[in-house]
Design a protein around this motif. Structure first.
Motif, short mmCIF file in Angstrom:
data_model
loop_
_atom_site.label_atom_id
_atom_site.label_comp_id
_atom_site.label_asym_id
_atom_site.label_seq_id
_atom_site.Cartn_x
_atom_site.Cartn_y
_atom_site.Cartn_z
N LEU A 20 0.84 -1.20 0.00
CA LEU A 20 0.00 0.00 0.00
C LEU A 20 0.87 1.25 0.00
O LEU A 20 1.73 1.42 0.88
CB LEU A 20 -0.91 0.02 1.23
N GLU A 21 0.61 2.10 -0.99
CA GLU A 21 1.37 3.35 -1.09
C GLU A 21 0.38 4.50 -1.29
O GLU A 21 -0.30 4.56 -2.32
CB GLU A 21 2.31 3.26 -2.30
N PRO A 22 0.25 5.39 -0.29
CA PRO A 22 -0.72 6.48 -0.42
C PRO A 22 -0.47 7.29 -1.70
O PRO A 22 0.68 7.54 -2.06
CB PRO A 22 -0.47 7.33 0.84
N ALA A 24 -0.88 6.49 -4.72
CA ALA A 24 -0.49 5.71 -5.90
C ALA A 24 -1.70 4.93 -6.40
O ALA A 24 -2.74 4.89 -5.75
CB ALA A 24 0.64 4.75 -5.54
N HIS A 26 -3.13 1.19 -7.42
CA HIS A 26 -2.81 -0.19 -7.04
C HIS A 26 -3.63 -1.17 -7.86
O HIS A 26 -4.84 -1.01 -8.00
CB HIS A 26 -3.15 -0.42 -5.57
N VAL A 94 -8.23 -3.09 2.74
CA VAL A 94 -7.09 -3.24 1.84
C VAL A 94 -5.94 -3.88 2.62
O VAL A 94 -5.43 -3.27 3.57
CB VAL A 94 -6.65 -1.88 1.25
N ASP A 96 -2.24 -5.04 2.89
CA ASP A 96 -0.89 -4.87 2.34
C ASP A 96 -0.20 -6.23 2.48
O ASP A 96 0.12 -6.67 3.58
CB ASP A 96 -0.18 -3.79 3.16
N THR A 103 -5.87 -1.67 5.90
CA THR A 103 -6.39 -0.31 5.93
C THR A 103 -7.87 -0.40 5.56
O THR A 103 -8.21 -0.98 4.53
CB THR A 103 -5.63 0.59 4.93
N ALA B 24 -5.08 2.35 9.23
CA ALA B 24 -6.13 2.83 10.13
C ALA B 24 -7.49 2.48 9.52
O ALA B 24 -7.58 2.01 8.39
CB ALA B 24 -6.01 4.34 10.31
N GLN B 104 -5.69 4.98 -5.53
CA GLN B 104 -6.58 4.22 -6.41
C GLN B 104 -6.39 2.72 -6.22
O GLN B 104 -5.26 2.25 -6.10
CB GLN B 104 -6.23 4.63 -7.85
#
Lengths: 316, 316
Positions: A20-22, A24, A26, A94, A96, A103, B24, B104
């Motif tokens: 997970l990459e804020p 970005a 996915h 989500v 990871d 998340t 979170a 996304q």
């Protein structure tokens, strides 16, 4: 038969992503979907334990149709959900896959009109008063969707009591506070929810505070520390003999199912607590979120240590 | 009539959260859902420009039913989607309301069987060969769902050419590489997609490389720098007179709609490019992702600057 109420049912989606990459984009590698909301989970666990279970609450829209189809496919749970105009919410978890962390994104749920709430109350009344197959106990679970009165659970507890049916309440915040005043047989908060209601972060003190506010018995989940049970007959604490890694999603719902069925079977309190702790740990250990591993449950049961908790120090 | 193809259509969900925090739990404050996939967006923009548009591709499951209902509600676009056994994918865009950034998550899409692909090919053939209302042009857009042959777009381009219908291709990677070889009239890659195919990160050189690989004309989107158009008749670059902040989602699809309609109307190339640049910028400026702001489009049109691009330096 057991009855569980889920006023804010959900279509639960789980997305597996590599990392997970804020901000970005996915590619979701795995998608699973299942009927969600605490009461639906409790009913599924009850069915897996060999009990008959019915679910009620609200359902609507395309997501509601999907939820009902999945519920029907999973078998063993009777669908007594009440149709509404709005659409059943989704939740998206989500995962990871590089860390195992989740998340979570939870939609708020459909707005329930006054007429829809009245229609639900009529259905609920019929279910708790059923002459041919009355429920042995009712579990009232989870948050309230927009439009439902904040005193909803208090009303449902009183209605069940009038029909002679005991209730377990598993919610938080103001709906919990109001629900306590209607004197449910059992409440199952966690330490944070208890602290919110009672102002005390010390679990034993907080659980006693919840009893004073109306709950007949309080089963407080303490995460990996197990569970604390405060009743008129005594106070016990229990933890599993081993700490199993895994996904805690649904562990509280499994505990609620064990408490509800044990209470209806008139189990002694320490045994009821033992079952709740073992089933909760077996749910954490299951590879599928919200399901318990039956061999792990059987293995953990004899090892659960039940003790009387130490009294908290009196603050100076 | 224009025809757009979206082989991997999606139900696009947008979630507004106060602040995105990995690992979170988030309460979703706003939920919007719309029919998604590039070809569906292109068709909606064509309809908003006053053209008749039809969409084809695959649709299935509960998500597919929701997509069709939303498409029907939005009006103006003819639904010629082909039903399949698998469920239409979802995409989830999580907008951090404190920063405006979007994270996304894209589901992969249903597996398409060989029989379903054959069924689609038959539908597509009927659509491009329609005697009473043949399409003026076809847009082939987006990724391929699992099971669809990687040469799918090449086959669809050849089929359209046999029916005398020009094509615009907007995809990436191997489907783009294979599609180029079938000689589409227009391709609309961005600089990254062009570099992937041609090995050149210099846009003019890369666009010429794409023409050598088969595309008759190449419209390369350069983000805020505008767009580069390389044709047999000349090479032009254009950018909007002002840079407007906003959400770039769907800007490329608006550009594709402008290119497709301009091409079918036999507009001179610089004018076609002007429309694409203005419509794209008006989409970024729209408060709703994927929709363009008509007054902004009208305002931007006269200010678009078209020039001949500088030749890149020859590397030593």
């Amino acid at each position: 038969m057991f009855l569980t109420v889920t006023l804010n049912a959900a279509l639960d989606l789980t997305y597996g992503v590599r990392h997970l990459e804020p901000h970005a984009s996915h590619r979701v590698r795995n998608v699973t979907q299942r009927p969600g909301g605490k009461g639906l989970n409790v009913a599924r666990v009850l069915a897996a334990l060999g009990h008959r279970a019915a679910v009620t609450g609200f359902v609507g829209g395309g997501t509601g149709r999907e939820l009902r189809a999945l519920l029907s496919d999973s078998g063993g749970v009777r669908d007594a959900l009440v149709p509404v105009a709005g659409a059943t919410r989704r939740t998206v978890g989500v995962v990871d896959e590089s860390t195992g962390d989740t998340t979570q994104f939870n939609e708020p749920g459909p707005h329930i009109s006054a007429a829809e709430w009245d229609s639900f109350l009529a259905t609920y009344r019929d279910l708790v008063r059923a002459v041919d197959d009355p429920p042995r106990a009712v579990a009232l679970c989870g948050s309230l969707p927009p439009g439902v009165p904040v005193g909803a659970y208090a009303a449902l507890i009183r209605e069940a009591r009038a029909a002679g049916v005991p209730t377990l309440l598993d919610t938080s915040g103001e709906p919990l506070r109001r629900g306590l005043a209607a004197r449910p047989e059992l409440v199952k908060p966690n330490a944070r929810e208890l602290a919110e209601i009672t102002g005390s972060t010390e679990p034993l003190r907080a659980a006693r505070g919840a009893r004073r506010r109306g709950a007949r018995s309080v089963a407080a989940s303490l995460g990996a520390e197990g569970m604390l049970l405060v009743t008129r007959d005594g106070t016990w604490q229990a933890a599993p003999a081993e700490r199993l890694p895994g996904n805690p999603t649904g562990a509280g719902d499994s505990a609620a199912a064990a408490l509800l069925s044990g209470f209806a079977e008139d189990l002694p309190w320490p045994e009821l607590l033992t079952r709740a702790v073992a089933l909760s740990a077996a749910t954490v250990a299951s590879p599928v979120a919200g399901e318990f591993d039956a061999p792990t449950y059987a293995r953990l049961l004899p090892g659960v240590r039940v003790s009387e908790p130490n009294e908290p120090d009196i603050p100076a």
